[in-house]
Design a protein around this motif. Structure first.
Motif, PDB file in Angstrom:
ATOM      1  N   UNK A   1     -13.850   1.158   4.781  1.00 16.39           N
ATOM      2  CA  UNK A   1     -13.732   2.751   4.569  1.00 16.39           C
ATOM      3  C   UNK A   1     -13.993   3.203   3.090  1.00 16.39           C
ATOM      4  N   UNK A   2     -15.017   3.829   2.809  1.00 14.75           N
ATOM      5  CA  UNK A   2     -15.226   4.119   1.308  1.00 14.75           C
ATOM      6  C   UNK A   2     -13.832   5.274   0.819  1.00 14.75           C
ATOM      7  N   UNK A   3     -13.723   5.512  -0.468  1.00 20.92           N
ATOM      8  CA  UNK A   3     -12.785   6.248  -0.969  1.00 20.92           C
ATOM      9  C   UNK A   3     -12.981   7.654  -0.491  1.00 20.92           C
ATOM     10  N   UNK A   4     -14.072   8.186  -0.684  1.00 26.77           N
ATOM     11  CA  UNK A   4     -14.548   9.407  -0.519  1.00 26.77           C
ATOM     12  C   UNK A   4     -14.121   9.897   0.886  1.00 26.77           C
TER      13      UNK A   4
ATOM     14  N   UNK B   1       2.180   9.984  10.519  1.00 26.54           N
ATOM     15  CA  UNK B   1       2.995  10.236   9.521  1.00 26.54           C
ATOM     16  C   UNK B   1       2.534  10.129   8.098  1.00 26.54           C
ATOM     17  N   UNK B   2       1.555   9.180   7.825  1.00 18.12           N
ATOM     18  CA  UNK B   2       1.353   8.834   6.610  1.00 18.12           C
ATOM     19  C   UNK B   2      -0.178   8.099   6.702  1.00 18.12           C
ATOM     20  N   UNK B   3      -0.722   8.184   5.483  1.00 18.05           N
ATOM     21  CA  UNK B   3      -2.021   7.427   5.193  1.00 18.05           C
ATOM     22  C   UNK B   3      -2.119   6.604   3.952  1.00 18.05           C
ATOM     23  N   UNK B   4      -2.637   5.530   3.814  1.00 15.36           N
ATOM     24  CA  UNK B   4      -2.786   4.640   2.684  1.00 15.36           C
ATOM     25  C   UNK B   4      -4.015   4.040   2.401  1.00 15.36           C
ATOM     26  N   UNK B   5      -4.522   3.722   1.227  1.00 10.33           N
ATOM     27  CA  UNK B   5      -5.811   3.397   1.059  1.00 10.33           C
ATOM     28  C   UNK B   5      -5.848   2.341  -0.017  1.00 10.33           C
ATOM     29  N   UNK B   6      -6.486   1.190   0.108  1.00  9.10           N
ATOM     30  CA  UNK B   6      -6.586   0.042  -0.723  1.00  9.10           C
ATOM     31  C   UNK B   6      -7.941   0.078  -1.387  1.00  9.10           C
ATOM     32  N   UNK B   7      -8.270   0.459  -2.422  1.00 10.42           N
ATOM     33  CA  UNK B   7      -9.671   0.702  -2.977  1.00 10.42           C
ATOM     34  C   UNK B   7     -10.432  -0.754  -3.042  1.00 10.42           C
TER      35      UNK B   7
ATOM     36  N   UNK C   1       0.955  -1.161  -0.025  1.00 14.83           N
ATOM     37  CA  UNK C   1       0.127  -0.012  -0.087  1.00 14.83           C
ATOM     38  C   UNK C   1       1.003   1.189   0.059  1.00 14.83           C
ATOM     39  N   UNK C   2       0.721   2.148  -0.958  1.00 18.33           N
ATOM     40  CA  UNK C   2       1.519   3.346  -0.931  1.00 18.33           C
ATOM     41  C   UNK C   2       0.981   4.389   0.075  1.00 18.33           C
ATOM     42  N   UNK C   3       2.240   4.998   0.799  1.00 20.79           N
ATOM     43  CA  UNK C   3       1.933   5.938   1.546  1.00 20.79           C
ATOM     44  C   UNK C   3       1.831   7.167   1.141  1.00 20.79           C
ATOM     45  N   UNK C   4       0.884   8.101   1.813  1.00 23.11           N
ATOM     46  CA  UNK C   4       0.743   9.457   1.523  1.00 23.11           C
ATOM     47  C   UNK C   4       1.186  10.324   2.727  1.00 23.11           C
ATOM     48  N   UNK C   5       2.368  10.904   2.602  1.00 21.74           N
ATOM     49  CA  UNK C   5       2.730  11.639   3.924  1.00 21.74           C
ATOM     50  C   UNK C   5       1.681  12.976   3.972  1.00 21.74           C
ATOM     51  N   UNK C   6       1.466  13.196   5.181  1.00 25.89           N
ATOM     52  CA  UNK C   6       0.374  14.219   5.646  1.00 25.89           C
ATOM     53  C   UNK C   6       1.155  15.021   6.858  1.00 25.89           C
TER      54      UNK C   6
END
Length: 70
Positions: A38-41, A12-18, A1-6
């Motif tokens: 958790x929905x994508x929106x 530190x980061x969040x990621x999402x698997x649709x 899962x790719x990290x998106x730094x915040x």
């Protein structure tokens, strides 16, 4: 899962698997948690929130099943 730094004092980061609707949260203390259903929106709202930690606390924690990732 790719990290998106915040920008956050706690996260530190969040990621999402649709495909599995799984939100992953990497905390600055080293803990990692997955929240399921958790929905994508909802994920995008968390990622883009002015306060990611506050959004997580108010809208994700207690609303979705979660587990700690080793």
């Amino acid at each position: 899962m790719e990290k998106e730094y915040v920008q956050s004092s706690n996260i530190e980061a969040v990621g999402y698997d649709k495909d599995t609707e799984t939100l992953r949260v990497w905390f600055l203390n080293g803990s990692v948690y997955d929240y399921t259903g958790v929905g994508q929106l909802e994920y995008e709202a968390l990622r883009d929130a002015p306060s990611v930690g506050s959004y997580l606390h108010q809208n994700i924690k207690g609303q979705y099943p979660y587990e700690k990732v080793d």
